[in-house]
Design a protein around this motif. Structure first.
Motif, PDB file in Angstrom:
ATOM      1  N   GLY A   1      25.621  -2.917  -1.082  1.00 28.90           N
ATOM      2  CA  GLY A   1      24.987  -1.852  -1.373  1.00 28.90           C
ATOM      3  C   GLY A   1      23.456  -2.081  -1.581  1.00 28.90           C
ATOM      4  N   ILE A   2      22.701  -0.986  -1.462  1.00 21.89           N
ATOM      5  CA  ILE A   2      21.202  -1.325  -1.701  1.00 21.89           C
ATOM      6  C   ILE A   2      20.771  -0.290  -2.558  1.00 21.89           C
ATOM      7  N   LEU A   3      19.722  -0.596  -3.562  1.00 24.45           N
ATOM      8  CA  LEU A   3      18.958   0.358  -4.289  1.00 24.45           C
ATOM      9  C   LEU A   3      17.659   0.068  -4.283  1.00 24.45           C
ATOM     10  N   LEU A   4      16.753   1.077  -3.841  1.00 22.38           N
ATOM     11  CA  LEU A   4      15.309   1.045  -3.771  1.00 22.38           C
ATOM     12  C   LEU A   4      14.559   1.924  -4.954  1.00 22.38           C
ATOM     13  N   GLU A   5      13.948   1.281  -5.513  1.00 23.57           N
ATOM     14  CA  GLU A   5      13.050   1.759  -6.794  1.00 23.57           C
ATOM     15  C   GLU A   5      11.565   1.426  -6.435  1.00 23.57           C
ATOM     16  N   THR A   6      10.793   2.709  -6.932  1.00 21.62           N
ATOM     17  CA  THR A   6       9.347   2.547  -6.657  1.00 21.62           C
ATOM     18  C   THR A   6       8.729   2.679  -7.950  1.00 21.62           C
ATOM     19  N   ILE A   7       7.592   1.839  -8.439  1.00 22.20           N
ATOM     20  CA  ILE A   7       6.763   2.290  -9.524  1.00 22.20           C
ATOM     21  C   ILE A   7       5.309   2.287  -8.791  1.00 22.20           C
ATOM     22  N   ILE A   8       4.782   3.349  -9.039  1.00 23.20           N
ATOM     23  CA  ILE A   8       3.183   3.709  -8.434  1.00 23.20           C
ATOM     24  C   ILE A   8       2.322   3.113  -9.396  1.00 23.20           C
ATOM     25  N   ASN A   9       1.312   2.223  -9.061  1.00 26.17           N
ATOM     26  CA  ASN A   9       0.303   1.679 -10.047  1.00 26.17           C
ATOM     27  C   ASN A   9      -0.833   1.854  -9.285  1.00 26.17           C
ATOM     28  N   ASP A  10      -1.985   2.621  -9.488  1.00 27.17           N
ATOM     29  CA  ASP A  10      -3.040   3.065  -8.869  1.00 27.17           C
ATOM     30  C   ASP A  10      -2.881   3.351  -7.504  1.00 27.17           C
ATOM     31  N   ASP A  11      -3.277   2.336  -6.779  1.00 30.19           N
ATOM     32  CA  ASP A  11      -3.144   2.569  -5.143  1.00 30.19           C
ATOM     33  C   ASP A  11      -1.917   1.533  -4.394  1.00 30.19           C
ATOM     34  N   ILE A  12      -1.348   1.100  -5.522  1.00 28.57           N
ATOM     35  CA  ILE A  12      -0.074   0.159  -5.166  1.00 28.57           C
ATOM     36  C   ILE A  12       1.251   0.766  -5.419  1.00 28.57           C
ATOM     37  N   ALA A  13       2.106   0.473  -4.301  1.00 27.01           N
ATOM     38  CA  ALA A  13       3.714   0.871  -4.481  1.00 27.01           C
ATOM     39  C   ALA A  13       4.277  -0.466  -4.962  1.00 27.01           C
ATOM     40  N   ASN A  14       4.902  -0.544  -6.142  1.00 25.20           N
ATOM     41  CA  ASN A  14       5.660  -1.534  -6.506  1.00 25.20           C
ATOM     42  C   ASN A  14       7.130  -1.461  -5.979  1.00 25.20           C
ATOM     43  N   VAL A  15       7.628  -2.006  -4.971  1.00 20.84           N
ATOM     44  CA  VAL A  15       8.794  -1.406  -4.521  1.00 20.84           C
ATOM     45  C   VAL A  15       9.933  -2.545  -4.757  1.00 20.84           C
ATOM     46  N   ILE A  16      10.619  -2.202  -5.545  1.00 21.25           N
ATOM     47  CA  ILE A  16      11.995  -3.335  -6.182  1.00 21.25           C
ATOM     48  C   ILE A  16      13.236  -2.745  -5.141  1.00 21.25           C
ATOM     49  N   ILE A  17      13.610  -3.737  -4.543  1.00 25.04           N
ATOM     50  CA  ILE A  17      15.033  -3.732  -3.704  1.00 25.04           C
ATOM     51  C   ILE A  17      16.046  -4.479  -4.324  1.00 25.04           C
ATOM     52  N   GLY A  18      17.134  -3.673  -4.929  1.00 25.66           N
ATOM     53  CA  GLY A  18      18.346  -4.449  -5.465  1.00 25.66           C
ATOM     54  C   GLY A  18      19.340  -4.515  -4.163  1.00 25.66           C
ATOM     55  N   VAL A  19      19.976  -5.533  -4.143  1.00 23.84           N
ATOM     56  CA  VAL A  19      20.949  -5.815  -3.056  1.00 23.84           C
ATOM     57  C   VAL A  19      22.222  -6.443  -3.809  1.00 23.84           C
ATOM     58  N   GLY A  20      23.374  -5.712  -3.589  1.00 30.37           N
ATOM     59  CA  GLY A  20      24.745  -6.612  -3.989  1.00 30.37           C
ATOM     60  C   GLY A  20      25.532  -6.707  -2.716  1.00 30.37           C
ATOM     61  N   LEU A  21      26.085  -7.866  -2.760  1.00 27.67           N
ATOM     62  CA  LEU A  21      27.005  -8.067  -1.436  1.00 27.67           C
ATOM     63  C   LEU A  21      28.040  -8.920  -1.794  1.00 27.67           C
TER      64      LEU A  21
ATOM     65  N   PRO B   1       0.875  -1.167  -0.001  1.00 24.77           N
ATOM     66  CA  PRO B   1      -0.129  -0.037   0.006  1.00 24.77           C
ATOM     67  C   PRO B   1       0.747   1.329   0.073  1.00 24.77           C
ATOM     68  N   ILE B   2       0.405   2.228  -0.625  1.00 28.27           N
ATOM     69  CA  ILE B   2       1.029   3.427  -0.919  1.00 28.27           C
ATOM     70  C   ILE B   2       1.273   4.155   0.556  1.00 28.27           C
ATOM     71  N   LYS B   3       2.481   4.540   1.194  1.00 29.71           N
ATOM     72  CA  LYS B   3       2.672   5.220   2.265  1.00 29.71           C
ATOM     73  C   LYS B   3       3.760   6.354   1.853  1.00 29.71           C
ATOM     74  N   ASN B   4       3.540   7.526   2.773  1.00 31.05           N
ATOM     75  CA  ASN B   4       4.357   8.546   2.425  1.00 31.05           C
ATOM     76  C   ASN B   4       5.841   8.363   2.733  1.00 31.05           C
ATOM     77  N   ASP B   5       6.268   7.367   3.558  1.00 32.43           N
ATOM     78  CA  ASP B   5       7.691   7.345   4.042  1.00 32.43           C
ATOM     79  C   ASP B   5       8.204   5.785   3.439  1.00 32.43           C
ATOM     80  N   LEU B   6       7.856   5.708   2.246  1.00 29.48           N
ATOM     81  CA  LEU B   6       8.508   4.451   1.733  1.00 29.48           C
ATOM     82  C   LEU B   6      10.043   4.513   1.513  1.00 29.48           C
ATOM     83  N   PRO B   7      10.564   5.591   1.324  1.00 26.32           N
ATOM     84  CA  PRO B   7      12.088   5.637   1.659  1.00 26.32           C
ATOM     85  C   PRO B   7      12.705   4.919   2.829  1.00 26.32           C
TER      86      PRO B   7
END
Length: 245
Positions: A109-129, A65-71
């Protein structure tokens, strides 16, 4: 809430890019893992230096669900990785917002990207270790390390990935229930609190890092005035400088 669905590639351009291109057809909890990435990238499209089969490169898709503090989810992931490394007996610190440090050098390292679609936040979390690498290219060899270098033993990549993903799921569930206790780890293991840094690469704009607030924002003092930043608003230099992974 999350049903892990693992997709594995021997080689791919970018695991984050794959999820972005297929976000509508994939379920929440999908994990894309690659032995090698040909076009991996970090924050601000900086190059991700991929050392191939010795390291972990994976991305996770979460439909929330979309929230203002996704970061703040970047901090949830940082805490998840740090907790995982604790299980290996490795003491890691977090260089806000998205780097994991061991012995003063970057290990993840971490990379967070978000695609908003209607009322859903598609959160993509990239991790490199960096896991079993012993050598790095000239650009980062003086500022990068690996779990093998730090522990003097090799580690199973699939085992580590699964633990990290489970810890990410756990922290994200806390976030969805308004439980931000993972930020305690970020504060305790902060690489920056109490240090002076430069903001946006401007050496005339010096700030003292004083903490991390309840939304995961970095709290700094500039000319004795308190200011707060999300990761997308500030680039930290002067304490630890490394190309994004």
């Amino acid at each position: 809430m999350f049903e892990k669905n693992l997709i594995k590639f021997d080689i791919i351009d970018s695991t984050n890019k794959y999820l972005k291109q297929n976000v509508s057809s994939l379920k929440s909890g999908t994990v894309v893992d690659a032995k090698s990435q040909t076009n991996g990238y970090g924050r601000k499209n900086r190059i991700w230096f991929d050392n191939g089969v010795n390291n972990l490169s994976f991305s996770v898709l979460l439909k929330l669900p979309i929230k203002n503090d996704l970061p703040v989810l970047t901090q949830a992931v940082a805490a998840a990785i740090t907790n995982t490394l604790d299980l290996l007996g490795l003491y890691a610190e977090i260089k806000w917002p998205n780097d994991i440090i061991i012995s003063g050098k970057k290990v993840a390292g971490i990379l967070l990207e978000t695609i908003i679609n209607d009322d859903i936040a598609n959160v993509i979390i990239g991790v490199g270790l960096n896991v079993n690498s012993t050598m790095f290219n000239d650009e980062i060899k003086h500022i990068a390390t690996s779990l093998l270098i730090e522990s003097n033993q090799k580690h199973n990549l699939d085992y580590l990935r699964d633990i990290i993903v489970n810890n990410i799921f756990s922290n994200v569930l806390k976030y969805m229930n308004d439980d931000y206790s993972f930020l305690d780890i970020c504060r305790k293991r902060s690489f920056l609190i109490g240090k002076k840094v430069f903001l946006d690469g401007d050496t005339s704009k010096e700030a003292l890092v004083s903490g991390i607030d309840q939304l995961g924002r970095l709290v700094v003092l500039i000319n004795n005035k308190e200011e707060k930043f999300y990761g997308s608003e500030v680039s930290l230099k002067g304490v630890y400088s490394q190309g994004e992974k």
